[in-house]
Scaffold this motif. Structure first.
Motif, PDB file in Angstrom:
ATOM      1  N   LEU A  30      18.468  70.603  53.784  1.00 39.30           N
ATOM      2  CA  LEU A  30      17.314  69.922  53.206  1.00 39.30           C
ATOM      3  C   LEU A  30      16.788  68.917  54.217  1.00 39.30           C
ATOM      4  O   LEU A  30      17.553  68.124  54.782  1.00 39.30           O
ATOM      5  N   SER A  31      15.490  68.956  54.482  1.00 40.51           N
ATOM      6  CA  SER A  31      14.886  68.047  55.458  1.00 40.51           C
ATOM      7  C   SER A  31      13.548  67.555  54.917  1.00 40.51           C
ATOM      8  O   SER A  31      13.045  68.044  53.903  1.00 40.51           O
ATOM      9  N   GLY A  32      12.978  66.589  55.616  1.00 37.77           N
ATOM     10  CA  GLY A  32      11.678  66.093  55.196  1.00 37.77           C
ATOM     11  C   GLY A  32      11.266  64.851  55.954  1.00 37.77           C
ATOM     12  O   GLY A  32      11.919  64.427  56.919  1.00 37.77           O
ATOM     13  N   HIS A  33      10.152  64.288  55.527  1.00 35.57           N
ATOM     14  CA  HIS A  33       9.705  63.024  56.098  1.00 35.57           C
ATOM     15  C   HIS A  33       8.890  62.261  55.059  1.00 35.57           C
ATOM     16  O   HIS A  33       8.345  62.829  54.112  1.00 35.57           O
ATOM     17  N   VAL A  34       8.808  60.963  55.275  1.00 40.04           N
ATOM     18  CA  VAL A  34       7.883  60.079  54.571  1.00 40.04           C
ATOM     19  C   VAL A  34       7.165  59.290  55.656  1.00 40.04           C
ATOM     20  O   VAL A  34       7.807  58.619  56.465  1.00 40.04           O
ATOM     21  N   ARG A  35       5.824  59.360  55.689  1.00 37.86           N
ATOM     22  CA  ARG A  35       5.081  58.749  56.784  1.00 37.86           C
ATOM     23  C   ARG A  35       3.973  57.833  56.273  1.00 37.86           C
ATOM     24  O   ARG A  35       3.354  58.093  55.247  1.00 37.86           O
ATOM     25  N   GLY A 369       7.111  57.383  60.743  1.00 37.57           N
ATOM     26  CA  GLY A 369       7.727  58.290  59.791  1.00 37.57           C
ATOM     27  C   GLY A 369       9.233  58.148  59.735  1.00 37.57           C
ATOM     28  O   GLY A 369       9.890  57.958  60.765  1.00 37.57           O
ATOM     29  N   ILE A 370       9.781  58.220  58.543  1.00 39.48           N
ATOM     30  CA  ILE A 370      11.228  58.295  58.349  1.00 39.48           C
ATOM     31  C   ILE A 370      11.538  59.766  58.120  1.00 39.48           C
ATOM     32  O   ILE A 370      11.047  60.403  57.174  1.00 39.48           O
ATOM     33  N   TYR A 371      12.377  60.344  58.989  1.00 34.46           N
ATOM     34  CA  TYR A 371      12.693  61.766  58.929  1.00 34.46           C
ATOM     35  C   TYR A 371      14.140  61.953  58.485  1.00 34.46           C
ATOM     36  O   TYR A 371      15.029  61.192  58.883  1.00 34.46           O
TER      37      TYR A 371
END
Length: 372
Positions: A30-35, A369-371
């Motif tokens: 599971l991966s992602g980002h919040v930017r 971004g926090i990845y």
């Protein structure tokens, strides 16, 4: 924002219901980002020139089983208020040299995986020739220093030319210029070698042919495009060069201009030259010094231009200078973007003389971004 909160809730429910205590125990990655993003645009009136705002949230899954692997990515964009798939594909690894991928997958064309290193990409992205994803199947075969790719795409990722809320730039139905992608073939070959000790050089060619259905006449036009590219990496320095020539032959209704075509992404349609060339050149430097907290500090100067053909053709360009760096799970882009007659830089389109704002504009863009 409601869509974003729903996405967070769905992820939480899925993880809790799975019975796994943490992401390391999930049967998939599971991966992602919040930017968040800051942009100062000198062409806007003062109260709309810029500020920090939530930009996007991304979720991705990937995994493998036996000879198969899969990956998918979905994004929510707050500033343009839409959500979209980026890719979702399944790969069969036939052997160490050959694999077959099907689904919404990246079109093999030009420099891969990207023709740029900055946050805003090059003019090629806005013409659908960089980081583009469509629905189809492709084969990848490695033979010595060679990498060969062949693909067929049935249509764009939504099979709906009037759907503007998408990640990739595709042929659009804007209500006046009404076309859609209706079958596309891609071929790409890349040769990687060490011509100079301690350096790696990639040289490649690409070809693309597609049917373009006009939704008014219901007749087929077509498009042709080819690209030559080079990527040379020597120590901490990287040079990337690319040339693209493309042409749309449109089955337009009688009396309608056929020197332009509508494209769309990020909820907006716009017009681009139907016949033109693009040139791009990048100089990239990976700073070798070690800092206490900052890692992977990279600086770049990247210029790209689209030259539209015909009496209404006019150059559109982007020159981007900036740096990117990582700090633990935080990744930051700081870009200074000069655009001229360029869509997304205050201009009315790409490669056309459409009037409006055609002077050079400047955008200062900072993306944090926090990845995970």
């Amino acid at each position: 924002m409601n869509k974003l909160l729903s996405a967070f809730s769905l992820v939480s429910i899925a993880v809790c219901n799975s019975g796994f205590a943490n992401a390391d125990e999930l049967p998939f990655n599971l991966s992602g980002h919040v930017r968040v993003n800051y942009g100062h645009q000198d062409w806007q009136i003062p109260e709309f020139r810029g500020g920090f705002e939530f930009e996007s949230f991304k979720l991705g899954v990937s995994g493998e089983s036996d000879q198969f692997s899969y990956k998918a990515e979905y994004r929510w964009y707050e500033n343009t208020d839409f959500d979209t798939v980026r890719f979702a594909d399944l790969t069969y690894h036939f052997n160490d040299q050959t694999e077959i991928t099907a689904g919404i997958t990246q079109t093999p064309f030009g420099l891969q995986p990207f023709a740029s290193n900055n946050f805003w990409f090059s003019v090629n992205y806005y013409l659908g020739f960089e980081d583009d994803y469509d629905a189809g199947v492709k084969i990848n075969h490695n033979w010595g220093n060679w990498d060969f790719q062949a693909a067929y795409f049935m249509n764009d990722e939504y099979n709906d030319a009037a759907e503007f809320g998408r990640y990739s730039f595709d042929v659009a139905d804007d209500g006046e210029y009404r076309n859609k992608e209706d079958g596309q073939y891609n071929l790409r070959a890349n040769y990687s070698a060490n011509f100079i000790r301690g350096a790696t050089t990639d040289i490649g060619v690409s070809y693309q042919y597609g049917n373009i259905l006009n939704l008014d006449t219901l007749d087929d036009g077509d498009m042709n495009a080819y690209a030559v590219h080079m990527r040379h990496t020597q120590g901490d320095v990287k040079v990337e060069l690319q040339y693209i020539d493309y042409e749309y032959n449109l089955a337009a209704p009688e009396g309608q201009a056929d020197d332009r075509i509508a494209l769309s992404s990020f909820t907006f349609p716009f017009l681009a030259a139907a016949d033109g060339q693009t040139y791009s050149a990048n100089l990239v430097y990976s700073v070798p010094y070690k800092f206490t907290h900052i890692e992977s500090l990279t600086c770049y100067s990247e210029y790209s231009v689209a030259k539209g053909e015909g009496s209404e053709g006019k150059n559109s360009s982007q020159w981007i200078n900036g740096c990117s760096f990582g700090w633990d799970k935080l990744f930051v882009y700081v870009d200074s973007i000069q655009g001229k007659n360029m869509w997304f830089s205050g201009g009315p389109g790409v490669g056309l003389d459409l009037g409006g704002r055609q002077e050079t504009t400047h955008r200062l863009n900072i993306n944090l971004g926090i990845y995970f």
